[in-house]
Design a protein around this motif. Structure first.
Motif, mmCIF file in Angstrom:
data_model
loop_
_atom_site.group_PDB
_atom_site.id
_atom_site.type_symbol
_atom_site.label_atom_id
_atom_site.label_comp_id
_atom_site.label_asym_id
_atom_site.label_seq_id
_atom_site.Cartn_x
_atom_site.Cartn_y
_atom_site.Cartn_z
ATOM 1 N N LYS A 113 51.773 68.303 38.269
ATOM 2 C CA LYS A 113 50.795 69.366 38.422
ATOM 3 C C LYS A 113 49.428 69.035 37.806
ATOM 4 O O LYS A 113 48.670 69.926 37.408
ATOM 5 N N ASP A 114 49.098 67.737 37.719
ATOM 6 C CA ASP A 114 47.784 67.352 37.209
ATOM 7 C C ASP A 114 47.379 66.026 37.836
ATOM 8 O O ASP A 114 48.189 65.340 38.459
ATOM 9 N N TRP A 115 46.096 65.660 37.652
ATOM 10 C CA TRP A 115 45.550 64.427 38.214
ATOM 11 C C TRP A 115 45.437 63.376 37.124
ATOM 12 O O TRP A 115 44.641 63.513 36.193
ATOM 13 N N PHE A 116 46.237 62.313 37.238
ATOM 14 C CA PHE A 116 46.298 61.287 36.212
ATOM 15 C C PHE A 116 45.650 59.990 36.693
ATOM 16 O O PHE A 116 45.835 59.572 37.840
ATOM 17 N N LEU A 117 44.904 59.360 35.792
ATOM 18 C CA LEU A 117 44.335 58.041 36.056
ATOM 19 C C LEU A 117 45.446 57.011 35.907
ATOM 20 O O LEU A 117 45.942 56.778 34.800
ATOM 21 N N THR A 118 45.842 56.377 37.006
ATOM 22 C CA THR A 118 46.960 55.434 36.969
ATOM 23 C C THR A 118 46.510 53.981 36.905
ATOM 24 O O THR A 118 47.233 53.125 36.396
ATOM 25 N N SER A 119 45.314 53.678 37.436
ATOM 26 C CA SER A 119 44.807 52.309 37.374
ATOM 27 C C SER A 119 43.296 52.327 37.510
ATOM 28 O O SER A 119 42.702 53.322 37.941
ATOM 29 N N ALA A 120 42.681 51.199 37.154
ATOM 30 C CA ALA A 120 41.224 51.081 37.247
ATOM 31 C C ALA A 120 40.849 49.609 37.276
ATOM 32 O O ALA A 120 41.631 48.737 36.890
ATOM 33 N N LEU A 144 32.971 49.528 39.489
ATOM 34 C CA LEU A 144 34.012 50.329 38.847
ATOM 35 C C LEU A 144 34.883 50.969 39.913
ATOM 36 O O LEU A 144 34.380 51.493 40.908
ATOM 37 N N GLY A 145 36.181 50.933 39.689
ATOM 38 C CA GLY A 145 37.109 51.593 40.601
ATOM 39 C C GLY A 145 38.156 52.355 39.817
ATOM 40 O O GLY A 145 38.688 51.858 38.817
ATOM 41 N N TYR A 146 38.429 53.576 40.237
ATOM 42 C CA TYR A 146 39.391 54.433 39.549
ATOM 43 C C TYR A 146 40.398 54.983 40.555
ATOM 44 O O TYR A 146 40.020 55.402 41.650
ATOM 45 N N THR A 147 41.660 54.996 40.156
ATOM 46 C CA THR A 147 42.720 55.515 41.013
ATOM 47 C C THR A 147 43.412 56.669 40.296
ATOM 48 O O THR A 147 43.938 56.495 39.190
ATOM 49 N N PHE A 148 43.392 57.836 40.938
ATOM 50 C CA PHE A 148 44.040 59.025 40.387
ATOM 51 C C PHE A 148 45.211 59.431 41.278
ATOM 52 O O PHE A 148 45.136 59.318 42.503
ATOM 53 N N LYS A 149 46.257 59.916 40.625
ATOM 54 C CA LYS A 149 47.438 60.365 41.359
ATOM 55 C C LYS A 149 47.855 61.736 40.847
ATOM 56 O O LYS A 149 47.854 61.992 39.635
ATOM 57 N N ASN A 191 23.207 35.845 40.293
ATOM 58 C CA ASN A 191 22.633 34.522 40.504
ATOM 59 C C ASN A 191 23.583 33.397 40.109
ATOM 60 O O ASN A 191 23.791 32.453 40.877
ATOM 61 N N THR A 192 24.172 33.495 38.931
ATOM 62 C CA THR A 192 25.033 32.420 38.446
ATOM 63 C C THR A 192 26.495 32.596 38.845
ATOM 64 O O THR A 192 27.255 31.632 38.882
ATOM 65 N N GLY A 193 26.905 33.846 39.102
ATOM 66 C CA GLY A 193 28.302 34.108 39.415
ATOM 67 C C GLY A 193 29.175 34.320 38.201
ATOM 68 O O GLY A 193 30.365 34.608 38.330
ATOM 69 N N ASP A 194 28.617 34.186 36.989
ATOM 70 C CA ASP A 194 29.400 34.418 35.776
ATOM 71 C C ASP A 194 29.928 35.849 35.777
ATOM 72 O O ASP A 194 29.195 36.797 36.074
ATOM 73 N N MET A 195 31.189 35.999 35.437
ATOM 74 C CA MET A 195 31.773 37.333 35.569
ATOM 75 C C MET A 195 32.925 37.546 34.596
ATOM 76 O O MET A 195 33.555 36.609 34.110
ATOM 77 N N THR A 196 33.170 38.831 34.358
ATOM 78 C CA THR A 196 34.371 39.291 33.659
ATOM 79 C C THR A 196 34.973 40.419 34.487
ATOM 80 O O THR A 196 34.286 41.381 34.819
ATOM 81 N N GLU A 197 36.237 40.289 34.806
ATOM 82 C CA GLU A 197 36.941 41.315 35.577
ATOM 83 C C GLU A 197 38.126 41.820 34.769
ATOM 84 O O GLU A 197 38.916 41.026 34.258
ATOM 85 N N ARG A 198 38.227 43.131 34.666
ATOM 86 C CA ARG A 198 39.354 43.740 33.961
ATOM 87 C C ARG A 198 40.078 44.693 34.910
ATOM 88 O O ARG A 198 39.461 45.574 35.504
ATOM 89 N N ILE A 199 41.376 44.500 35.028
ATOM 90 C CA ILE A 199 42.218 45.363 35.849
ATOM 91 C C ILE A 199 43.191 46.094 34.924
ATOM 92 O O ILE A 199 43.939 45.462 34.178
ATOM 93 N N TYR A 200 43.145 47.404 35.001
ATOM 94 C CA TYR A 200 43.952 48.243 34.117
ATOM 95 C C TYR A 200 45.099 48.873 34.897
ATOM 96 O O TYR A 200 44.872 49.518 35.919
ATOM 97 N N ASP A 201 46.315 48.682 34.391
ATOM 98 C CA ASP A 201 47.488 49.375 34.935
ATOM 99 C C ASP A 201 47.985 50.308 33.836
ATOM 100 O O ASP A 201 48.676 49.883 32.904
ATOM 101 N N PHE A 202 47.600 51.570 33.936
ATOM 102 C CA PHE A 202 47.927 52.500 32.868
ATOM 103 C C PHE A 202 49.383 52.943 32.902
ATOM 104 O O PHE A 202 49.919 53.343 31.871
#
Length: 238
Positions: free
Chosen positions: A161-168, A152-157, A176-187
């Motif tokens: 005058k407040d801290w907003f989540l801009t992306s994640a 999990l990765g979160y980016t705040f800016k 073992n198998t490498g099966d994956m799901t990746e979600r990139i959020y651009d708020f």
């Protein structure tokens, strides 16, 4: 016998009160060094320095960990359902802006919930991987799991005058198998980019999609309590 029962009841009551009476300290509003800013009976476990408010001055982000373990009930699934109880050391995220003239650090925000605790990473151990300041943004990175792992990765800016989540980013994969799901959020642009496939064959087997994110307003440290506490869509949590 009655005296023994009375003493036993009093002891249990004291233990129960002690478990419920933990209060997070209010971190210092200002100081000139990390040592001065560190609360008593707490230890600094992560530090990051860099410009967070575009004044060309090295600001400061700190993660404090209590020296003692407590029973904490933590939120999962939404911002209000505190459903999982852990015995662990609580943590605090504190962000300070540095005075350009005097060099003193001034508190911008204190958050007692967002940083995952050492017991919340599963078999991989402590999930806290990185705290970084770059491009006037605060980056928080976590990972955990066992055979199935998550990152999990979160980016705040800091803006208005407040801290907003801009992306994640949320990566879920099988080691073992490498099966994956990746979600990139651009708020900021309200876009979700999803990749489903295999970590080892990213360019061949993976399917990529994009869709619009629907939410009322950007989340902040006040409205997004901690990781796994925002239900983005059915069966998808961030």
């Amino acid at each position: 016998m009655k005296v023994f029962h009375f003493l036993l009841i009093m002891l249990l009551a004291q233990i129960s009160f002690a478990q419920k009476s933990f209060i997070f300290p209010k971190v210092k509003q200002q100081g000139s060094s990390i040592e001065q800013l560190t609360p008593n009976n707490w230890t600094v476990i992560e530090t990051a320095q860099g410009d967070l408010n575009n004044d060309q001055t090295e600001d400061l982000a700190l993660v404090f960990e209590s020296n003692q373990k407590i029973d904490e009930t933590r939120t999962y699934g939404d911002n209000n359902s505190e459903i999982i109880k852990e015995t662990q050391k609580p943590r605090i995220l504190a962000i300070y802006f540095k005075d350009k003239t005097g060099g003193t650090y001034h508190l911008s925000t204190q958050n007692n919930d967002f940083i995952l605790r050492s017991e919340e990473g599963g078999r991989l151990g402590d999930p806290l991987q990185r705290v970084e300041i770059k491009d006037q943004q605060l980056f928080l990175r976590f990972r955990g799991g066992s055979e199935w792992r998550w990152e999990l990765g979160y980016t705040f800016k800091f803006q208005n005058k407040d801290w907003f989540l801009t992306s994640a980013i949320n990566l879920y994969y099988n080691q073992n198998t490498g099966d994956m799901t990746e979600r990139i959020y651009d708020f900021t642009s309200r876009q979700l980019f999803t990749t489903v496939g295999n970590l080892h064959r990213r360019d061949i087997a993976n399917q990529k999609t994009s869709e619009v994110l629907f939410f009322s307003q950007l989340r902040t440290f006040k409205t997004f309590k901690k990781p796994w506490a925002w239900k983005i869509m059915p069966n998808v949590y961030l």
